[in-house]
Design a protein around this motif. Sequence first.
Motif, mmCIF file in Angstrom:
data_model
loop_
_atom_site.group_PDB
_atom_site.id
_atom_site.type_symbol
_atom_site.label_atom_id
_atom_site.label_comp_id
_atom_site.label_asym_id
_atom_site.label_seq_id
_atom_site.Cartn_x
_atom_site.Cartn_y
_atom_site.Cartn_z
ATOM 1 N N LEU A 68 0.830 -1.210 0.000
ATOM 2 C CA LEU A 68 0.000 0.000 0.000
ATOM 3 C C LEU A 68 0.863 1.258 0.000
ATOM 4 N N MET A 69 1.877 1.287 0.858
ATOM 5 C CA MET A 69 2.732 2.470 0.960
ATOM 6 C C MET A 69 3.607 2.666 -0.273
ATOM 7 N N GLN A 70 3.836 1.593 -1.027
ATOM 8 C CA GLN A 70 4.638 1.684 -2.246
ATOM 9 C C GLN A 70 3.805 2.023 -3.480
ATOM 10 N N THR A 71 2.484 2.145 -3.310
ATOM 11 C CA THR A 71 1.594 2.459 -4.423
ATOM 12 C C THR A 71 1.869 3.873 -4.932
ATOM 13 N N PRO A 72 2.079 4.059 -6.228
ATOM 14 C CA PRO A 72 2.301 5.416 -6.756
ATOM 15 C C PRO A 72 1.104 6.327 -6.473
ATOM 16 N N GLY A 73 1.377 7.498 -5.935
ATOM 17 C CA GLY A 73 0.312 8.465 -5.678
ATOM 18 C C GLY A 73 -0.460 8.239 -4.404
ATOM 19 N N ILE A 74 0.020 7.368 -3.502
ATOM 20 C CA ILE A 74 -0.742 7.073 -2.284
ATOM 21 C C ILE A 74 -0.888 8.315 -1.411
ATOM 22 N N ALA A 75 0.142 9.162 -1.367
ATOM 23 C CA ALA A 75 0.061 10.384 -0.560
ATOM 24 C C ALA A 75 -1.033 11.309 -1.085
ATOM 25 N N GLN A 76 -1.114 11.416 -2.426
ATOM 26 C CA GLN A 76 -2.168 12.252 -3.031
ATOM 27 C C GLN A 76 -3.554 11.672 -2.750
ATOM 28 N N MET A 77 -3.674 10.344 -2.773
ATOM 29 C CA MET A 77 -4.965 9.712 -2.471
ATOM 30 C C MET A 77 -5.410 10.056 -1.058
ATOM 31 N N ILE A 78 -4.484 9.932 -0.111
ATOM 32 C CA ILE A 78 -4.807 10.232 1.292
ATOM 33 C C ILE A 78 -5.174 11.702 1.442
ATOM 34 N N GLY A 79 -4.340 12.575 0.858
ATOM 35 C CA GLY A 79 -4.590 14.011 0.966
ATOM 36 C C GLY A 79 -5.913 14.419 0.334
ATOM 37 N N LEU A 80 -6.229 13.820 -0.813
ATOM 38 C CA LEU A 80 -7.480 14.142 -1.506
ATOM 39 C C LEU A 80 -8.692 13.712 -0.685
ATOM 40 N N SER A 81 -8.620 12.518 -0.106
ATOM 41 C CA SER A 81 -9.731 12.023 0.720
ATOM 42 C C SER A 81 -9.937 12.916 1.939
ATOM 43 N N PHE A 82 -8.848 13.278 2.604
ATOM 44 C CA PHE A 82 -8.942 14.112 3.806
ATOM 45 C C PHE A 82 -9.421 15.520 3.459
ATOM 46 N N ALA A 260 -9.789 3.958 -5.133
ATOM 47 C CA ALA A 260 -8.655 3.068 -5.406
ATOM 48 C C ALA A 260 -8.850 1.710 -4.734
ATOM 49 N N ILE A 261 -9.349 1.720 -3.489
ATOM 50 C CA ILE A 261 -9.592 0.461 -2.769
ATOM 51 C C ILE A 261 -10.602 -0.389 -3.525
ATOM 52 N N MET A 262 -11.666 0.243 -4.001
ATOM 53 C CA MET A 262 -12.684 -0.499 -4.736
ATOM 54 C C MET A 262 -12.102 -1.104 -6.022
#
Length: 587
Positions: A68-82, A260-262
């Motif tokens: 999960l942490m190695q997924t490209p763009g994971i930081a943007q996904m978290i930031g966008l959701s928050f 992304a999870i879905m």
Amino acid sequence: MSNSLITKTKTKTRDSFFSTIVNISPKLLMTILILPVLGGLLGVILPAFGWLPALDKTQFNLQGFEQLMQTPGIAQMIGLSFFTSIVSGLLAFIITLLLIATYFDSPWLARIQRLLGPILVIPHAAAAIAIAFLITPSGMIARLLSPWITGWQSPIDWLLPHDPYGISIIMGLTLKELPFLLLMTLSAIAQPALNIKLRAQYRLALSLGYYPMTAFFKAVLPNIYPLMRLPILAILAYASASVEMPLILGPNTPPTLAVAIMNWFHDVDLSLRIKASAGALLQLLITVAVLITWWILEKLTLAITCKSLSNGQRQYGDILWAKVISIFTVLLISSIALALLGMVFWSFAGYWQFPLALPEQWVLLHWKSALIQVQTPIINSLSIGLVSTSVAVILTLLTLEFEKQNGAQLSNYSSLIIYLPLMIPSIAFLFGLVWLQEALHSKTTFINVALAHLLFVLPYVFLSLATSYRKLDPRYAQVAASLGASPLKIFLQVSLPQLLMPILMASALGLAISFSQYLPTILVGGGRLNTVTTEAVSLANGASRRTSAVYALIQMLLPAIAFSMIWLVSTRQNKQRAQQMKTEVTL
């Protein structure tokens, strides 16, 4: 044995059975809500830590989190959701307060409530499609402003929708959350004792020279905010893990974490389910972070504004703010009307060249083709909705009857459990439900989906019915009991007739909630049970704009028909009462 004795025995048996059902109803209601949620969370936690026997994974590890942490763009996904959840919730809250503060002592507040009320039952997917038709480069806003203001002869390439900053998502969530928060707040204010207290304090503040908006914020808001907190937390929790809105309005590279999870869960590579489970736990942490952030904002706001409550200042630019809010209200309602109108236009549009505001051709082709294909999804939507809503209404009524018979409301702990599915992100436990379903080899797709819908329908039905049931005048039941009526007869012939309209309204609301469920249907159903909502979402990004408009309108019409029937019954009842009163006066 004589007939009278047989009749008495049957009556006693029925009463005994009814008492038993009433007594176990609260426990059954809690069980229905707790077991799937906690079981679903367990079904996410175990795969997230590497335990998935279906893939021969029987050793606990952190591989899923590492992936999960190695997924490209994971930081943007978290930031966008928050970011999208906290900003949309904050905007909905601020706009709600400004609207109520501006029109608190005005008949316009009831009119705005009636105008925004129907939006509450519009499914999120249909609302997202309508907003997309409004803000796309060739949408209704661009068409109305072109070319006479903008000079555009062809659609320009702007970011909305699908912008990388989530502005489109924020717009959609805010417009959908606003009516819910406004109506919940007005319902709280409408409580008789509280309403008298608030009106008295408000008039006292006005008599002391405070301007209307300042009087509201200083005298009314401190009393009603505690009643707004739970609805606010509910919309924040939903927004942080929403799927339909980001899927239709949000960016794709990367999307929000929930989307992304879905996608990982539905990937043909089954090993991605471990990553999806780890993502679901991360999504739960994001939701908790959003709720904690709101709590911190509460404390900061209280610390900053505490002294202003008693500083004696009578106004803070009230006249200017009142004018600004009046203009904003007109723009808000106009935008919503324009979005819905644009969707209707697209559903009947033939050739429609930009920048024309109206289609050049009007056709029925899209409706004819859609109505042929949508019959099965409509039947599925109605069947699932009727089953889940019926169970929710019956369970709620029996639980409230238990309260009445025992003379005490449910505990705060039980009340919190009722709203548990609304407070925990659905994506965090629905994956676990699917995993449990597969582990148990459950093949009853319809029942599984109906039970999944029940988790989300039940809290709204209970919220809708609880106040009316608890306000029933107990003297009617006491008189019936003194005449020898059994608890079952009092329930069926005294209590329920008085609650006809609230029951019908709760049923319509339950159907509307069920019709709008996308994630429970697509996950628990495994794609084997198509509804109007799943079809509308799947068509929103890949099909013709005209076909998407038709499906979105059909999705909106289903709850609209339910509420229209309620309105007709209510109108007929009111006419009958007026006629009876007129007859009595004449006699």
